[in-house]
Design a protein around this motif. Sequence first.
Motif, PDB file in Angstrom:
ATOM      1  N   GLY A   1      -6.355 -17.818  14.878  1.00  0.00           N
ATOM      2  CA  GLY A   1      -5.167 -18.581  14.534  1.00  0.00           C
ATOM      3  C   GLY A   1      -5.425 -19.749  13.611  1.00  0.00           C
ATOM      4  N   GLN A   2      -6.674 -19.969  13.219  1.00  0.00           N
ATOM      5  CA  GLN A   2      -7.017 -21.035  12.300  1.00  0.00           C
ATOM      6  C   GLN A   2      -7.509 -20.460  10.984  1.00  0.00           C
ATOM      7  N   THR A   3      -7.400 -21.261   9.934  1.00  0.00           N
ATOM      8  CA  THR A   3      -7.868 -20.826   8.629  1.00  0.00           C
ATOM      9  C   THR A   3      -9.065 -21.663   8.210  1.00  0.00           C
ATOM     10  N   LEU A   4     -10.167 -20.997   7.937  1.00  0.00           N
ATOM     11  CA  LEU A   4     -11.362 -21.653   7.415  1.00  0.00           C
ATOM     12  C   LEU A   4     -11.354 -21.497   5.908  1.00  0.00           C
ATOM     13  N   ALA A   5     -11.750 -22.532   5.205  1.00  0.00           N
ATOM     14  CA  ALA A   5     -11.717 -22.500   3.744  1.00  0.00           C
ATOM     15  C   ALA A   5     -13.054 -22.913   3.173  1.00  0.00           C
ATOM     16  N   ARG A   6     -13.395 -22.288   2.070  1.00  0.00           N
ATOM     17  CA  ARG A   6     -14.606 -22.665   1.355  1.00  0.00           C
ATOM     18  C   ARG A   6     -14.380 -22.516  -0.137  1.00  0.00           C
ATOM     19  N   THR A   7     -14.723 -23.541  -0.880  1.00  0.00           N
ATOM     20  CA  THR A   7     -14.648 -23.481  -2.333  1.00  0.00           C
ATOM     21  C   THR A   7     -16.055 -23.387  -2.885  1.00  0.00           C
ATOM     22  N   GLY A  34     -14.118 -25.161 -15.539  1.00  0.00           N
ATOM     23  CA  GLY A  34     -15.108 -24.223 -15.021  1.00  0.00           C
ATOM     24  C   GLY A  34     -14.437 -23.133 -14.214  1.00  0.00           C
ATOM     25  N   ARG A  35     -15.261 -22.306 -13.582  1.00  0.00           N
ATOM     26  CA  ARG A  35     -14.752 -21.218 -12.749  1.00  0.00           C
ATOM     27  C   ARG A  35     -15.188 -21.447 -11.306  1.00  0.00           C
ATOM     28  N   SER A  36     -14.296 -21.153 -10.384  1.00  0.00           N
ATOM     29  CA  SER A  36     -14.602 -21.336  -8.972  1.00  0.00           C
ATOM     30  C   SER A  36     -13.931 -20.247  -8.151  1.00  0.00           C
ATOM     31  N   ALA A  37     -14.329 -20.178  -6.893  1.00  0.00           N
ATOM     32  CA  ALA A  37     -13.748 -19.211  -5.964  1.00  0.00           C
ATOM     33  C   ALA A  37     -13.344 -19.950  -4.691  1.00  0.00           C
ATOM     34  N   LEU A  38     -12.122 -19.687  -4.212  1.00  0.00           N
ATOM     35  CA  LEU A  38     -11.647 -20.234  -2.943  1.00  0.00           C
ATOM     36  C   LEU A  38     -11.601 -19.082  -1.948  1.00  0.00           C
ATOM     37  N   GLU A  57     -22.876  -7.902  -0.367  1.00  0.00           N
ATOM     38  CA  GLU A  57     -21.727  -7.685  -1.246  1.00  0.00           C
ATOM     39  C   GLU A  57     -20.957  -8.995  -1.363  1.00  0.00           C
ATOM     40  N   PRO A  58     -21.005  -9.652  -2.533  1.00  0.00           N
ATOM     41  CA  PRO A  58     -20.294 -10.920  -2.700  1.00  0.00           C
ATOM     42  C   PRO A  58     -18.793 -10.757  -2.468  1.00  0.00           C
ATOM     43  N   ASP A  59     -18.172 -11.821  -1.976  1.00  0.00           N
ATOM     44  CA  ASP A  59     -16.727 -11.831  -1.784  1.00  0.00           C
ATOM     45  C   ASP A  59     -16.032 -11.503  -3.108  1.00  0.00           C
ATOM     46  N   GLY A  60     -14.885 -10.838  -3.007  1.00  0.00           N
ATOM     47  CA  GLY A  60     -14.171 -10.410  -4.214  1.00  0.00           C
ATOM     48  C   GLY A  60     -13.803 -11.550  -5.135  1.00  0.00           C
ATOM     49  N   ALA A  61     -13.476 -12.725  -4.569  1.00  0.00           N
ATOM     50  CA  ALA A  61     -13.135 -13.872  -5.414  1.00  0.00           C
ATOM     51  C   ALA A  61     -14.350 -14.343  -6.196  1.00  0.00           C
ATOM     52  N   VAL A  62     -15.516 -14.268  -5.578  1.00  0.00           N
ATOM     53  CA  VAL A  62     -16.761 -14.621  -6.261  1.00  0.00           C
ATOM     54  C   VAL A  62     -17.012 -13.665  -7.417  1.00  0.00           C
ATOM     55  N   ILE A  63     -16.760 -12.382  -7.172  1.00  0.00           N
ATOM     56  CA  ILE A  63     -16.973 -11.373  -8.213  1.00  0.00           C
ATOM     57  C   ILE A  63     -16.012 -11.604  -9.375  1.00  0.00           C
ATOM     58  N   CYS A  82      -9.461 -25.969 -18.478  1.00  0.00           N
ATOM     59  CA  CYS A  82      -8.891 -25.656 -17.161  1.00  0.00           C
ATOM     60  C   CYS A  82      -9.975 -25.277 -16.166  1.00  0.00           C
ATOM     61  N   GLU A  83      -9.664 -25.504 -14.881  1.00  0.00           N
ATOM     62  CA  GLU A  83     -10.451 -24.897 -13.825  1.00  0.00           C
ATOM     63  C   GLU A  83      -9.747 -23.591 -13.466  1.00  0.00           C
ATOM     64  N   ALA A  84     -10.461 -22.499 -13.610  1.00  0.00           N
ATOM     65  CA  ALA A  84      -9.920 -21.193 -13.239  1.00  0.00           C
ATOM     66  C   ALA A  84     -10.483 -20.841 -11.869  1.00  0.00           C
ATOM     67  N   GLN A  85      -9.594 -20.665 -10.900  1.00  0.00           N
ATOM     68  CA  GLN A  85     -10.048 -20.397  -9.536  1.00  0.00           C
ATOM     69  C   GLN A  85      -9.451 -19.101  -9.007  1.00  0.00           C
ATOM     70  N   TRP A  86     -10.318 -18.239  -8.495  1.00  0.00           N
ATOM     71  CA  TRP A  86      -9.888 -16.993  -7.873  1.00  0.00           C
ATOM     72  C   TRP A  86      -9.876 -17.183  -6.369  1.00  0.00           C
ATOM     73  N   VAL A  87      -8.866 -16.605  -5.699  1.00  0.00           N
ATOM     74  CA  VAL A  87      -8.648 -16.850  -4.271  1.00  0.00           C
ATOM     75  C   VAL A  87      -8.682 -15.532  -3.502  1.00  0.00           C
ATOM     76  N   SER A  88      -9.413 -15.534  -2.393  1.00  0.00           N
ATOM     77  CA  SER A  88      -9.407 -14.376  -1.492  1.00  0.00           C
ATOM     78  C   SER A  88      -8.973 -14.827  -0.103  1.00  0.00           C
ATOM     79  N   VAL A  89      -8.291 -13.940   0.595  1.00  0.00           N
ATOM     80  CA  VAL A  89      -7.888 -14.187   1.980  1.00  0.00           C
ATOM     81  C   VAL A  89      -8.444 -13.046   2.823  1.00  0.00           C
ATOM     82  N   ASP A  90      -9.336 -13.391   3.729  1.00  0.00           N
ATOM     83  CA  ASP A  90      -9.998 -12.382   4.570  1.00  0.00           C
ATOM     84  C   ASP A  90     -10.600 -11.268   3.728  1.00  0.00           C
ATOM     85  N   GLY A  91     -11.184 -11.651   2.604  1.00  0.00           N
ATOM     86  CA  GLY A  91     -11.892 -10.694   1.755  1.00  0.00           C
ATOM     87  C   GLY A  91     -11.055 -10.040   0.681  1.00  0.00           C
TER      88      GLY A  91
END
Length: 435
Positions: free
Chosen positions: A261-267, A250-254, A299-305, A223-232
């Motif tokens: 009013g827009q949402t920026l995304a990074r994986t 693998g492991r990833s962070a979104l 301080e890395p983003d919480g999803a990265v941690i 599986c790909e295990a992905q952790w997601v954060s919204v505004d930190g």
Amino acid sequence: MEPSALAKLLDQEAWALLNALPPYEEKLAMVLSERLRAKGFDPEVVALVLTQSRLRAKAEAKFGPFAEGMLFTPAGLEQATRLVVAAHHAQRYLAAGVTTVADLTCGIGADSMAFAGVGLKVVATDLDEATAAVATVNLRAFPEAVVRHADGLALDLAAEGLTDGTGGIYADPARRTRSGKRIFDPKAYAPALDDVWALRSQVPAVGIKVGPGIPHEGLPADCEAQWVSVDGDVVEAGLWFGPLAPDGPGRSALLLRTEGGQTLARTYRGDGIATGTGEGESLPEAVDDAEGVGRYLYEPDGAVIRAGLVADVSRVLRGRLLDRTIAYVTTDERLDDGEQVPLATGYRVLDTMPFGVKRLKSYLRARDVGRVTIKKRGTAVTPESLRAQLALKGSAEATLVLTRVAGAQHILVVEPLGHPGQPVAPLTSPPSDSE
């Protein structure tokens, strides 16, 4: 919510009343309740519509303006996927060539709304009768979706057209007991994770939403295990199988960030090198003592941690860890990775000192500091307790980081980077020391 209460709420008069209410305000709720009762409305109906009004107001953080036309249960709202995250779930299925999704534990229908919103056919099920009825209301605008009061695991996947290569399965197992207590053991989820991911033998495209605290150990190797954060804020983790994980296991962070009013995304997906799986590479270095703390702290983003990718980010920033067990990276140069959504929040280090309340109190008073923002990691000290002990009265502000440096408790006095007018140089062009 009991089915009888839901029936009353869906009565034409009650529904009209709910949608005619002013924006919810806690301090005015009692006055409004008395006013509606005085007009002759059934007290139970008044209580029901005011409860829904309160839940709709709370739901705006997850659903935005869509919340105004939805129904909620407290438990359903608590576990519901944020709409911005559900949209990313839906895009995974769409990109994988899926045309029909079975949402085995649809709850109030948040993810099913996103699936149907991109044109996917949806079969949504829930074991709770009232919850399934609420989902039916929330999905009323989507003819592509059908909701059933049923056990999703009992679906005949072949009969639903899910085993022909174009079907997908999604599940968001319950992670709380009836009393509201969190469940951390994946085997105690309802349904259990083992039962859900076993379905990939029939339908390869399986996605499962899980709590962000799920341990890495024991996750399926495919599986790909992905952790997601919204505004930190880390909001969830997802396990994606088969065509839903096009880049493989693998492991990833979104990382999602809302701006204007827009949402920026990074994986971000770890390269495997910094976690010790690459040939000829080692884990990033850590400082030996407080003298090794650089001019900047990240301080890395919480999803990265949560994804266990701090070491990878340390390499991206060309930094070193404050402590091998702490998710703080220090650098001598002010850097970022050139992306709109950064992997880490940066600070300029102003001072570093061993932890001590008396020493810190004297330091802050000498600088007329009366308000402090306290961040902590790797220490038992609570910000509330420390703030009370400092008893500051000055006019200036300061940001403190309580953490370990090479195993010893320290305090870092820092200031945030990235304010307007303070551009951060990209990695390809490190800033000079005269910034």
